[in-house]
Design a protein around this motif. Structure first.
Motif, PDB file in Angstrom:
ATOM      1  N   MET A  85     -14.282  11.547 -41.772  1.00  0.00           N
ATOM      2  CA  MET A  85     -15.675  12.000 -41.893  1.00  0.00           C
ATOM      3  C   MET A  85     -16.030  12.930 -40.734  1.00  0.00           C
ATOM      4  N   GLU A  86     -15.474  12.691 -39.569  1.00  0.00           N
ATOM      5  CA  GLU A  86     -15.716  13.580 -38.416  1.00  0.00           C
ATOM      6  C   GLU A  86     -15.171  14.982 -38.686  1.00  0.00           C
ATOM      7  N   GLU A  87     -13.962  15.062 -39.239  1.00  0.00           N
ATOM      8  CA  GLU A  87     -13.373  16.364 -39.567  1.00  0.00           C
ATOM      9  C   GLU A  87     -14.196  17.075 -40.634  1.00  0.00           C
ATOM     10  N   ILE A  88     -14.688  16.341 -41.595  1.00  0.00           N
ATOM     11  CA  ILE A  88     -15.502  16.921 -42.666  1.00  0.00           C
ATOM     12  C   ILE A  88     -16.780  17.520 -42.089  1.00  0.00           C
ATOM     13  N   GLU A  89     -17.434  16.776 -41.225  1.00  0.00           N
ATOM     14  CA  GLU A  89     -18.694  17.255 -40.636  1.00  0.00           C
ATOM     15  C   GLU A  89     -18.464  18.407 -39.663  1.00  0.00           C
ATOM     16  N   GLU A  90     -17.461  18.297 -38.799  1.00  0.00           N
ATOM     17  CA  GLU A  90     -17.197  19.327 -37.795  1.00  0.00           C
ATOM     18  C   GLU A  90     -16.746  20.650 -38.409  1.00  0.00           C
ATOM     19  N   SER A  91     -16.086  20.601 -39.543  1.00  0.00           N
ATOM     20  CA  SER A  91     -15.536  21.818 -40.156  1.00  0.00           C
ATOM     21  C   SER A  91     -16.547  22.555 -41.025  1.00  0.00           C
ATOM     22  N   GLY A  92     -17.688  21.953 -41.289  1.00  0.00           N
ATOM     23  CA  GLY A  92     -18.646  22.573 -42.200  1.00  0.00           C
ATOM     24  C   GLY A  92     -18.343  22.292 -43.663  1.00  0.00           C
ATOM     25  N   ALA A  94     -18.970  19.505 -45.189  1.00  0.00           N
ATOM     26  CA  ALA A  94     -19.843  18.422 -45.676  1.00  0.00           C
ATOM     27  C   ALA A  94     -20.610  18.802 -46.938  1.00  0.00           C
ATOM     28  N   ASN A  95     -21.112  20.020 -47.030  1.00  0.00           N
ATOM     29  CA  ASN A  95     -21.881  20.412 -48.226  1.00  0.00           C
ATOM     30  C   ASN A  95     -21.029  20.351 -49.483  1.00  0.00           C
ATOM     31  N   TYR A  97     -18.300  18.537 -49.771  1.00  0.00           N
ATOM     32  CA  TYR A  97     -17.891  17.140 -49.903  1.00  0.00           C
ATOM     33  C   TYR A  97     -18.964  16.290 -50.587  1.00  0.00           C
ATOM     34  N   VAL A  98     -20.228  16.569 -50.313  1.00  0.00           N
ATOM     35  CA  VAL A  98     -21.328  15.809 -50.931  1.00  0.00           C
ATOM     36  C   VAL A  98     -21.250  15.882 -52.447  1.00  0.00           C
TER      37      VAL A  98
END
Length: 140
Positions: A85-92, A94-95, A97-98
């Motif tokens: 989840m950290e890699e998903i958020e840090e890489s941008g 997340a949108n 992924y949602v």
């Protein structure tokens, strides 16, 4: 119809996830110059082609583009598999992924989803072949 071998012609074996790279490569899947549009372009244009030999070539090219689609999807999948989840958020990532988690969804790198406006099929062989040359030139 075809003989499908359950292997990629050029195996993809990515072992290190990279969501930023996946976000750029996804455009080759469903972006404006991506493989989805290319395959639909050729497979749609073949029906109005007045020359059987040319229609056969358009069919061959369209199915080859589907194979490219499979390779690009495999690359994106391997780049996004096992992300934290950290890699998903840090890489941008997340949108994306949602909505799709690690599913492969046809879109451009900017997040615009694929739609049929990405290619043209006019029913005129000269117009369609010019479309094909312009589209393939954009990818090279």
């Amino acid at each position: 119809m075809w003989n499908y071998e359950r292997r990629l012609e050029y195996p993809v074996n990515i072992t290190t996830p990279n969501a930023k790279l996946a976000q750029a490569i996804i455009s080759q899947y469903g972006g404006p110059d991506g493989e989805m549009g290319a395959s639909m372009r050729y497979l749609s244009q073949r029906y109005a082609c007045p020359y059987r030999e040319v229609a056969a070539v358009l069919t061959d090219i369209g199915t080859e583009e589907l194979a490219h689609l499979e390779m690009v999807a495999t690359i994106v999948h391997q780049l996004t598999k096992n992300l934290s989840m950290e890699e998903i958020e840090e890489s941008g990532f997340a949108n994306y992924y949602v909505d799709h988690t690690i599913g492969i969804w046809p879109q451009a790198a900017g997040g615009v989803p694929f739609n049929a406006c990405e290619f043209q099929s006019k029913g005129d062989i000269i117009t369609d072949l010019c479309e094909d040359m312009a589209a393939d030139g954009a990818v090279m």
